[in-house]
Design a protein around this motif. Sequence first.
Motif, PDB file in Angstrom:
ATOM      1  N   HIS A  62     -12.220 -14.563 -31.684  1.00 42.60           N
ATOM      2  CA  HIS A  62     -12.515 -14.487 -33.114  1.00 42.60           C
ATOM      3  C   HIS A  62     -13.930 -14.981 -33.412  1.00 42.60           C
ATOM      4  O   HIS A  62     -14.639 -14.394 -34.242  1.00 42.60           O
ATOM      5  N   ASP A  63     -14.339 -16.069 -32.723  1.00 41.68           N
ATOM      6  CA  ASP A  63     -15.701 -16.564 -32.917  1.00 41.68           C
ATOM      7  C   ASP A  63     -16.716 -15.518 -32.497  1.00 41.68           C
ATOM      8  O   ASP A  63     -17.730 -15.303 -33.169  1.00 41.68           O
ATOM      9  N   GLY A  64     -16.463 -14.873 -31.357  1.00 40.01           N
ATOM     10  CA  GLY A  64     -17.386 -13.837 -30.888  1.00 40.01           C
ATOM     11  C   GLY A  64     -17.439 -12.652 -31.828  1.00 40.01           C
ATOM     12  O   GLY A  64     -18.518 -12.118 -32.103  1.00 40.01           O
ATOM     13  N   ALA A  65     -16.270 -12.236 -32.339  1.00 40.96           N
ATOM     14  CA  ALA A  65     -16.244 -11.104 -33.272  1.00 40.96           C
ATOM     15  C   ALA A  65     -16.968 -11.455 -34.568  1.00 40.96           C
ATOM     16  O   ALA A  65     -17.723 -10.643 -35.116  1.00 40.96           O
ATOM     17  N   GLU A  66     -16.769 -12.695 -35.051  1.00 41.84           N
ATOM     18  CA  GLU A  66     -17.449 -13.112 -36.277  1.00 41.84           C
ATOM     19  C   GLU A  66     -18.954 -13.192 -36.063  1.00 41.84           C
ATOM     20  O   GLU A  66     -19.745 -12.824 -36.948  1.00 41.84           O
ATOM     21  N   ARG A  67     -19.349 -13.640 -34.875  1.00 42.85           N
ATOM     22  CA  ARG A  67     -20.777 -13.704 -34.570  1.00 42.85           C
ATOM     23  C   ARG A  67     -21.387 -12.307 -34.542  1.00 42.85           C
ATOM     24  O   ARG A  67     -22.500 -12.085 -35.034  1.00 42.85           O
ATOM     25  N   GLU A  68     -20.658 -11.346 -33.959  1.00 39.32           N
ATOM     26  CA  GLU A  68     -21.161  -9.972 -33.918  1.00 39.32           C
ATOM     27  C   GLU A  68     -21.240  -9.373 -35.316  1.00 39.32           C
ATOM     28  O   GLU A  68     -22.212  -8.701 -35.664  1.00 39.32           O
ATOM     29  N   ARG A  69     -20.215  -9.628 -36.136  1.00 39.44           N
ATOM     30  CA  ARG A  69     -20.258  -9.114 -37.513  1.00 39.44           C
ATOM     31  C   ARG A  69     -21.437  -9.701 -38.282  1.00 39.44           C
ATOM     32  O   ARG A  69     -22.109  -9.006 -39.053  1.00 39.44           O
ATOM     33  N   SER A  70     -21.698 -10.998 -38.069  1.00 42.93           N
ATOM     34  CA  SER A  70     -22.830 -11.623 -38.749  1.00 42.93           C
ATOM     35  C   SER A  70     -24.150 -11.012 -38.283  1.00 42.93           C
ATOM     36  O   SER A  70     -25.064 -10.789 -39.087  1.00 42.93           O
ATOM     37  N   ARG A  71     -24.238 -10.735 -36.986  1.00 42.57           N
ATOM     38  CA  ARG A  71     -25.476 -10.145 -36.463  1.00 42.57           C
ATOM     39  C   ARG A  71     -25.691  -8.753 -37.037  1.00 42.57           C
ATOM     40  O   ARG A  71     -26.809  -8.407 -37.456  1.00 42.57           O
ATOM     41  N   TRP A  72     -24.614  -7.941 -37.074  1.00 42.57           N
ATOM     42  CA  TRP A  72     -24.762  -6.580 -37.627  1.00 42.57           C
ATOM     43  C   TRP A  72     -25.121  -6.636 -39.108  1.00 42.57           C
ATOM     44  O   TRP A  72     -25.970  -5.870 -39.574  1.00 42.57           O
ATOM     45  N   ALA A  73     -24.468  -7.536 -39.842  1.00 44.05           N
ATOM     46  CA  ALA A  73     -24.779  -7.655 -41.269  1.00 44.05           C
ATOM     47  C   ALA A  73     -26.227  -8.080 -41.469  1.00 44.05           C
ATOM     48  O   ALA A  73     -26.927  -7.577 -42.358  1.00 44.05           O
ATOM     49  N   ARG A  74     -26.691  -9.024 -40.643  1.00 47.26           N
ATOM     50  CA  ARG A  74     -28.069  -9.494 -40.768  1.00 47.26           C
ATOM     51  C   ARG A  74     -29.064  -8.379 -40.445  1.00 47.26           C
ATOM     52  O   ARG A  74     -30.075  -8.200 -41.145  1.00 47.26           O
ATOM     53  N   GLU A  75     -28.782  -7.616 -39.375  1.00 49.66           N
ATOM     54  CA  GLU A  75     -29.692  -6.534 -39.016  1.00 49.66           C
ATOM     55  C   GLU A  75     -29.706  -5.435 -40.078  1.00 49.66           C
ATOM     56  O   GLU A  75     -30.768  -4.905 -40.416  1.00 49.66           O
TER      57      GLU A  75
END
Length: 345
Positions: free
Chosen positions: A124-137
């Motif tokens: 879940h932490d990894g998925a949330e980190r990826e979602r944050s990265r995509w949102a930021r990009e």
Amino acid sequence: MSGPRQARWGLALQAAGTCLLAVAVVLEVTDQPLPSELALSLAAATPFLGAAPLYTAGRRTWMVVAGAIALMLAVASLVRITEQPLLNALHVVPLLLVVYTASTMRSATHRDRRLRRERVRARHDGAERERSRWARELHDDTLQELGAVQVVLSAAATDGRPEAMRGAIEQARALVGNQITSLRHLITDLRPLVLDELGLRAALEALCRRTSETFGVPVDLRIDPQQADFSDRLSSEAQAHVYRIVQEALTNAVKHARPTRITVGVETDRHEMTLTVADDGHGMPRPPDSRRWPALRAAAPPASTVRGVGLAAMHERADLIDAQLTVRSVPGKGTSVILILPERT
């Protein structure tokens, strides 16, 4: 011992113990010679106890219980042969064996549950980190440049001069072209099409090339020319997990280790494939154990936290394809991520 061979040995020992125990019980019921019953009972206990380590926790308990029953028959026969009632105290030994095994199984069950919770949390932490990265990009790159296109075109429309319109169109085309390239990179990160169309080798070549171009760090992919078909040895699911593990290892290296060169190597033989991602960066003081990640996360600084979540995700992917993942790091001498997986995973 490999999984199939271990299973065969376990079944063979279980069958032998069952047959010997059945004969010992028959001798007990029919009042046959006690020495024969004693010998058969001891012989039955041996394969049961030998098979116990070859099974998982639940099956292991039943093997120990069967072995304990055989030992209790042996003790009963020994007491009647020697006519020494004090030897009945030996019945405590198999009972203690059963109690110890049950306690160990309970501890193992609790440990497995804790590991599952840690893995779910890490995922879940990894998925949330990826979602944050995509949102930021998408926000910092795509949305900003689309906003710039709107401003440029609006300004040109207000001006009304043909020269301003032509300049605005050219500027807008350049901005849209940049965004097409960025979105292609983002889509590739989500699911590389080359992996589905051309296989793992082509996907790794593209990944290494893109990482080198993006971060300015030379990334060498070393594959023996005679092993060009190694992708065919893995299922599509295994190829996807291997690709993600290499991708995470490269990302960790370029973002945290400050390397001057990274090497991705693939070696295969008849039984397994070994994939290594090695860098010459500053290394880690101590490679974090991803299976104990939640316990370490609170004490870790932010950079180590991000890297630790990535390592946890890599270990989880390796477990999904029955592979072994090892992280070796020496401060000042770089880090190596080694993935060993069997054929036809």
